[in-house]
Write an enzyme that holds these catalytic residues in place. Structure first.
Site, PDB file in Angstrom:
ATOM      1  N   GLY A 248     -16.498 -11.988  13.909  1.00 12.17           N
ATOM      2  CA  GLY A 248     -17.996 -11.871  14.135  1.00 12.17           C
ATOM      3  C   GLY A 248     -18.923 -12.045  13.185  1.00 12.17           C
ATOM      4  O   GLY A 248     -19.964 -11.890  13.126  1.00 12.17           O
ATOM      5  N   GLU A 290     -10.080 -11.973  12.344  1.00  8.62           N
ATOM      6  CA  GLU A 290     -10.025 -12.893  13.521  1.00  8.62           C
ATOM      7  C   GLU A 290     -11.483 -13.760  13.429  1.00  8.62           C
ATOM      8  O   GLU A 290     -12.197 -13.806  14.472  1.00  8.62           O
ATOM      9  CB  GLU A 290      -9.912 -12.127  15.064  1.00  8.62           C
ATOM     10  CG  GLU A 290      -8.875 -11.194  14.883  1.00  8.62           C
ATOM     11  CD  GLU A 290      -8.778 -10.335  16.172  1.00  8.62           C
ATOM     12  OE1 GLU A 290      -7.642 -10.212  16.603  1.00  8.62           O
ATOM     13  OE2 GLU A 290      -9.936  -9.893  16.573  1.00  8.62           O
ATOM     14  N   PRO A 291     -11.639 -14.621  12.653  1.00  6.33           N
ATOM     15  CA  PRO A 291     -12.999 -15.374  12.718  1.00  6.33           C
ATOM     16  C   PRO A 291     -12.876 -16.446  13.664  1.00  6.33           C
ATOM     17  O   PRO A 291     -11.821 -17.001  13.895  1.00  6.33           O
ATOM     18  CB  PRO A 291     -13.011 -15.996  11.329  1.00  6.33           C
ATOM     19  CG  PRO A 291     -11.454 -16.142  10.876  1.00  6.33           C
ATOM     20  CD  PRO A 291     -10.861 -14.774  11.314  1.00  6.33           C
ATOM     21  N   GLY A 292     -13.793 -16.552  14.600  1.00  6.53           N
ATOM     22  CA  GLY A 292     -14.011 -17.735  15.457  1.00  6.53           C
ATOM     23  C   GLY A 292     -15.122 -18.643  15.168  1.00  6.53           C
ATOM     24  O   GLY A 292     -14.825 -19.763  14.508  1.00  6.53           O
ATOM     25  N   ARG A 330     -25.426 -21.979  25.572  1.00  9.77           N
ATOM     26  CA  ARG A 330     -26.011 -20.846  24.838  1.00  9.77           C
ATOM     27  C   ARG A 330     -27.512 -20.676  24.790  1.00  9.77           C
ATOM     28  O   ARG A 330     -27.828 -19.669  24.911  1.00  9.77           O
ATOM     29  CB  ARG A 330     -25.537 -21.017  23.408  1.00  9.77           C
ATOM     30  CG  ARG A 330     -23.892 -20.839  23.323  1.00  9.77           C
ATOM     31  CD  ARG A 330     -23.284 -20.667  21.946  1.00  9.77           C
ATOM     32  NE  ARG A 330     -23.553 -19.526  21.428  1.00  9.77           N
ATOM     33  CZ  ARG A 330     -24.418 -19.386  20.270  1.00  9.77           C
ATOM     34  NH1 ARG A 330     -25.014 -20.681  19.792  1.00  9.77           N
ATOM     35  NH2 ARG A 330     -24.678 -18.333  19.854  1.00  9.77           N
ATOM     36  N   TYR A 334     -28.054 -17.161  26.198  1.00 12.88           N
ATOM     37  CA  TYR A 334     -28.444 -16.127  24.991  1.00 12.88           C
ATOM     38  C   TYR A 334     -29.815 -16.489  24.333  1.00 12.88           C
ATOM     39  O   TYR A 334     -30.139 -15.694  23.421  1.00 12.88           O
ATOM     40  CB  TYR A 334     -27.561 -16.164  23.927  1.00 12.88           C
ATOM     41  CG  TYR A 334     -25.905 -15.994  24.058  1.00 12.88           C
ATOM     42  CD1 TYR A 334     -25.690 -14.916  25.049  1.00 12.88           C
ATOM     43  CD2 TYR A 334     -25.092 -16.937  23.710  1.00 12.88           C
ATOM     44  CE1 TYR A 334     -24.371 -14.712  25.175  1.00 12.88           C
ATOM     45  CE2 TYR A 334     -23.512 -16.948  23.871  1.00 12.88           C
ATOM     46  CZ  TYR A 334     -23.470 -15.633  24.544  1.00 12.88           C
ATOM     47  OH  TYR A 334     -22.271 -15.417  24.813  1.00 12.88           O
ATOM     48  N   CYS A 361     -30.382 -29.978  36.513  1.00 11.25           N
ATOM     49  CA  CYS A 361     -31.423 -29.841  37.325  1.00 11.25           C
ATOM     50  C   CYS A 361     -31.770 -28.330  37.356  1.00 11.25           C
ATOM     51  O   CYS A 361     -31.644 -27.415  38.274  1.00 11.25           O
ATOM     52  CB  CYS A 361     -31.015 -30.144  38.719  1.00 11.25           C
ATOM     53  SG  CYS A 361     -31.068 -31.915  38.812  1.00 11.25           S
ATOM     54  N   GLU A 362     -32.299 -27.898  36.070  1.00  8.46           N
ATOM     55  CA  GLU A 362     -32.830 -26.440  35.727  1.00  8.46           C
ATOM     56  C   GLU A 362     -33.887 -26.333  34.983  1.00  8.46           C
ATOM     57  O   GLU A 362     -33.801 -27.144  33.960  1.00  8.46           O
ATOM     58  CB  GLU A 362     -31.745 -25.473  35.086  1.00  8.46           C
ATOM     59  CG  GLU A 362     -30.689 -25.246  35.936  1.00  8.46           C
ATOM     60  CD  GLU A 362     -30.695 -23.939  36.938  1.00  8.46           C
ATOM     61  OE1 GLU A 362     -31.541 -23.284  36.680  1.00  8.46           O
ATOM     62  OE2 GLU A 362     -30.057 -23.998  37.694  1.00  8.46           O
ATOM     63  N   TYR A 390     -18.373 -22.006  21.125  1.00 10.10           N
ATOM     64  CA  TYR A 390     -18.623 -21.483  22.020  1.00 10.10           C
ATOM     65  C   TYR A 390     -19.710 -22.798  22.829  1.00 10.10           C
ATOM     66  O   TYR A 390     -20.578 -22.366  23.628  1.00 10.10           O
ATOM     67  CB  TYR A 390     -19.456 -20.250  22.114  1.00 10.10           C
ATOM     68  CG  TYR A 390     -18.646 -19.288  21.335  1.00 10.10           C
ATOM     69  CD1 TYR A 390     -17.364 -18.668  21.919  1.00 10.10           C
ATOM     70  CD2 TYR A 390     -18.897 -18.732  20.067  1.00 10.10           C
ATOM     71  CE1 TYR A 390     -16.635 -17.779  21.310  1.00 10.10           C
ATOM     72  CE2 TYR A 390     -17.885 -17.970  19.365  1.00 10.10           C
ATOM     73  CZ  TYR A 390     -16.781 -17.350  20.214  1.00 10.10           C
ATOM     74  OH  TYR A 390     -16.022 -16.495  19.576  1.00 10.10           O
TER      75      TYR A 390
HETATM   76  C1  LIG Z   1     -14.496 -13.395  20.387  1.00 12.33           C
HETATM   77  C2  LIG Z   1     -13.775 -12.673  19.496  1.00 12.33           C
HETATM   78  C3  LIG Z   1     -13.729 -12.871  17.999  1.00 12.33           C
HETATM   79  C4  LIG Z   1     -14.108 -14.028  17.370  1.00 12.33           C
HETATM   80  O1  LIG Z   1     -15.535 -13.516  17.277  1.00 12.33           O
HETATM   81  P1  LIG Z   1     -16.418 -14.498  16.303  1.00 12.33           P
HETATM   82  O2  LIG Z   1     -17.801 -14.084  16.417  1.00 12.33           O
HETATM   83  O3  LIG Z   1     -16.293 -15.988  16.985  1.00 12.33           O
HETATM   84  O4  LIG Z   1     -15.865 -14.807  15.138  1.00 12.33           O
HETATM   85  C5  LIG Z   1     -12.656 -11.999  17.218  1.00 12.33           C
HETATM   86  N1  LIG Z   1     -11.952 -10.947  17.873  1.00 12.33           N
HETATM   87  C6  LIG Z   1     -11.864 -10.760  19.424  1.00 12.33           C
HETATM   88  C7  LIG Z   1     -11.506  -9.870  19.825  1.00 12.33           C
HETATM   89  C8  LIG Z   1     -13.095 -11.471  19.976  1.00 12.33           C
HETATM   90  O5  LIG Z   1     -13.062 -11.163  21.409  1.00 12.33           O
END
Ligand SMILES: *Cc1c(COP(=O)(O)O)cnc(C)c1O
Length: 442
Positions: A248, A290-292, A330, A334, A361-362, A390
């Site tokens: 997050g 858990e960085p995404g 996105r 959002y 077409c939106e 994403y």
């Molecule tokens: C989506 C998610 C993440 C990653 O979130 P980011 O905002 O992309 O860092 C980490 N852990 C879990 C369980 C998630 O669902």
């Protein structure tokens, strides 16, 4: 104008990524094109890992791969010594196809199917993050019937609300994810798992939201989970060896966003864990994060070709590109904000305020409401920054647009890692009608 990672401007006045001219990339691979700055991904990955190392904390940094899932990015994650979060059988299959070390794969999700869980056992993955009571039953059933053990974490919602967009906040009590920490559900889950012969309960997990810019919420969450861990030790003599604090961490989409360095997020949460383990005389658990978004978000740039434009006198100018909500949902989903540049006119003043529209077409298919470009002209290459998380992973074939290609660029080299969809790909699942027409049946 803010450039990211290895981005620069060359002698032709073109944007470069990973040492390669983006206008050349656009001509070689076509547009829309997702270009990843792999050096930036590596830099982020090591920043997270090194901070734990410098604090003497055993850790796993898991790439939350729903942000961008492909075989090649899993191979890079593997090279960087990351672990991997998957949230579906499809992502697990991608990890298996990348031959990702199974013991570093963690499986998430609030509705893992029996088949998906069987698959996780087949592959002997590192950990299942258990989300709910139905899943406890399924995991027990599979483990007992196979007489195979499985590492698990209990996912909890700590009731900490991160200051971010409502739609993507998951740390509140009213969440579809996880066991509530305060109403007794978490303890109930613990009692069902902790002394099971085939379940190896490692500890607890929480993920409090996404695109978070401050550390208070992370510190509060760490504190709440640590308190529960201490209670389990005191009441059941059970020690958690893993504390997973989720992802997050925010990134900079526009100048309004003020993200912290990866090291700051890690230091703040780790400091809470260190001090609480000391004061409660608790053995220091491994910390997993858990960085995404913060690994792939600003490493990704989408290149589009500008097409038609439309002036609404006194109101605005629309410039349409050859992609849109089909490759980046996105903004429509959002209200997400992005910045863009004219990649072939980097040295010209970016003073033309335009709305970058997609080709779907939106009416709502607008990528950027108020972009500042340099004299946008048909054929220009428009680069939208920070689309690495994403973006492709949420892409669709709306209007039957083929999904873009994905290219990795690093040290002056570039490689196609996901090929562009073709029209044949678009119809590959279609089955022509075989039913006989009514009048022919008689
Ligand atoms: C989506 C998610 C993440 C990653 O979130 P980011 O905002 O992309 O860092 C980490 N852990 C879990 C369980 C998630 O669902």
């Amino acid at each position: 104008m803010h450039l990211y990672g290895t981005q620069s401007v060359n002698e032709r006045g073109h944007l470069t990524i990973g040492g390669t001219d983006t206008v050349d990339l656009a001509h070689t691979y076509g547009t829309p094109l997702n270009v990843y700055d792999i050096a930036l991904f590596r830099e982020r990955a090591s920043a997270f890992k090194k901070t734990f190392e410098s604090m003497g904390i055993r850790a796993q940094v898991a790439y939350a791969s729903k942000a961008f899932s492909s075989i090649a990015i899993y191979e890079i994650a593997e090279q960087q010594g990351l672990s991997l979060d998957v949230v579906s059988g499809g992502e697990l299959f991608t990890a298996v196809s990348a031959n990702f070390p199974r013991n570093r794969i963690h499986f998430h999700g609030n509705n893992k199917s029996f088949t998906e869980l069987q698959y996780a056992f087949d592959e002997k993955i590192g950990c299942i993050v258990i989300d709910n009571f139905s899943e406890i039953e399924l995991v027990k059933e599979i483990a007992e019937s196979r007489k195979e053990s499985m590492n698990v974490l209990i996912r909890v919602t700590p009731g900490v609300e991160a200051s971010t967009h409502d739609y993507i906040t998951t740390g509140q009590e009213d969440s579809k994810f996880g066991f509530d920490l305060k109403n007794g559900q978490t303890d109930e889950a613990f009692l069902q798992l902790y002394n099971h012969p085939y379940i190896n309960l490692l500890g607890m997990h929480c993920h409090i939201g996404s695109q978070i810019f401050e550390t208070d919420a992370f510190r509060l969450a760490a504190e709440a989970l640590m308190n529960k861990m201490v209670a389990w030790r005191d009441n059941y003599e059970f020690i958690c060896t893993v504390l997973n604090l989720g992802g997050g961490f925010g990134i900079r989409y526009t100048e309004e966003d003020k993200p912290l360095e990866p090291s700051v997020y890690v230091e703040e949460m780790a400091t809470v864990v260190l001090s609480m383990t000391r004061s409660h005389n608790y053995p220091l658990p491994e910390i997993w994060i858990e960085p995404g978004r913060s690994l792939v978000g600003d490493a990704g740039t989408t290149l589009y070709t500008a097409g038609s434009s439309k002036e609404v006198p006194g109101i605005r100018k629309y410039v349409a590109v050859d992609g849109g909500m089909s490759d980046n949902i996105r903004p429509a989903l959002y209200g997400a904000k992005y910045t863009a540049v004219s990649a072939n006119r980097m040295n010209e003043p970016h003073v033309d305020k335009v709305t970058i529209a997609g080709k779907c077409c939106e009416s709502g298919d607008k990528l950027i409401e108020e972009a500042q470009l340099a004299d946008p002209t048909e054929g220009d290459i428009i680069a939208v920054f920070c689309t690495g998380a994403y973006g492709y992973s949420m892409a669709s074939n709306y209007n039957r647009l083929p999904k873009p290609a994905v290219v990795f660029s690093e040290n002056g080299q570039h490689q196609l890692v996901v090929r562009r969809e073709t029209y044949e790909d678009i119809v590959r699942l279609d089955i022509p009608l075989q039913l006989v027409r009514r009048e022919e049946r008689i």
